[in-house]
Design an enzyme around this catalytic site. Structure first.
Site, short mmCIF file in Angstrom:
data_model
loop_
_atom_site.label_atom_id
_atom_site.label_comp_id
_atom_site.label_asym_id
_atom_site.label_seq_id
_atom_site.Cartn_x
_atom_site.Cartn_y
_atom_site.Cartn_z
N ASP A 7 0.85 -1.18 0.00
CA ASP A 7 0.00 0.00 0.00
C ASP A 7 0.90 1.25 0.00
O ASP A 7 2.09 1.16 0.31
CB ASP A 7 -0.89 -0.04 1.25
CG ASP A 7 -1.80 1.15 1.37
OD1 ASP A 7 -2.28 1.65 0.34
OD2 ASP A 7 -2.04 1.59 2.51
N GLU A 9 -0.33 5.03 0.95
CA GLU A 9 -0.61 6.01 2.01
C GLU A 9 -0.69 5.32 3.37
O GLU A 9 -1.36 4.30 3.53
CB GLU A 9 -1.92 6.74 1.71
CG GLU A 9 -1.83 7.63 0.48
CD GLU A 9 -3.15 8.33 0.21
OE1 GLU A 9 -3.57 9.15 1.05
OE2 GLU A 9 -3.76 8.05 -0.83
#
Length: 202
Positions: A7, A9
């Site tokens: 991922d 953020e």
């Protein structure tokens, strides 16, 4: 053959919408996928708030230009990319990602796109595919890769569950409690060591 799926953020860079909320003073924009698992619902909520305040793409991009990776993120990514292939799979948007990818040394990212009118108003969003993180991991597996995944939010759980190994990173206490089966780490050295062990298991 393994490929690591990360991922963006909350894992490698600060949350864009939280940074923008702090910049504008609009507390309501601090809601993220840690709080709202339904991404379509979350984006409609955000777009309505932007419209209400007369804010558009340029204002968000101005904030993004000031965001730096989380300390240690680039070094972690550099070390990881020496060991194996890495793809960042994010629900962010191409219009947001470029300056962040530059600061991270141009890793590969799969993300979505915003619908923006000629005035710079954000009117909608286009997901690359349904359940984009899970779907991407399954597609990589279909062409012969074992995936190792890590993320921090509800929208990362599908790709973590579907992978050969998966880890929570800098997640919330609530998510860690909900998914105690996933090892949870707070620093990059721990995460790198966990991934190295998985890479050495073949």
């Amino acid at each position: 053959m393994e490929i690591v799926c990360l991922d963006l953020e909350g894992v490698l860079v600060p949350e864009i919408w939280i940074a923008f909320a702090e910049e504008t003073g609009i507390e309501a924009l601090k809601k993220t996928t840690r709080d709202e698992p339904d991404y379509d619902k979350l984006m409609k909520y955000r777009i309505d708030i932007l419209k209400e305040h007369g804010l558009g793409l340029k204002e968000i991009q101005d904030t993004i230009a000031k965001i730096d990776p989380i300390p240690g993120a680039k070094e972690f990514l550099d070390n990881l990319r020496e060991l194996t292939q890495v793809i960042i799979i994010s629900d962010t948007f191409t219009q947001f990602a470029k300056p962040l990818m530059k600061k991270l040394g141009w890793p590969t990212i799969f993300c979505n796109s915003l619908v923006v009118n000629e005035n710079g108003e954000i009117t909608g969003h286009k997901m690359r595919c349904e359940k984009s993180k899970y779907t991407t991991v399954k597609a990589l597996q279909s062409i012969g890769y074992d995936t190792i995944a890590s993320g921090d939010s509800h929208n990362d759980i599908g790709m973590i569950q579907a992978s050969k190994a998966g880890f929570l990173f800098k997640s919330t206490d609530a998510i860690k409690a909900e998914y105690p089966e996933f090892p949870a780490f707070e620093n990059y050295d721990e995460l790198l060591e966990a991934i190295k062990k998985e890479l050495g298991n073949n």
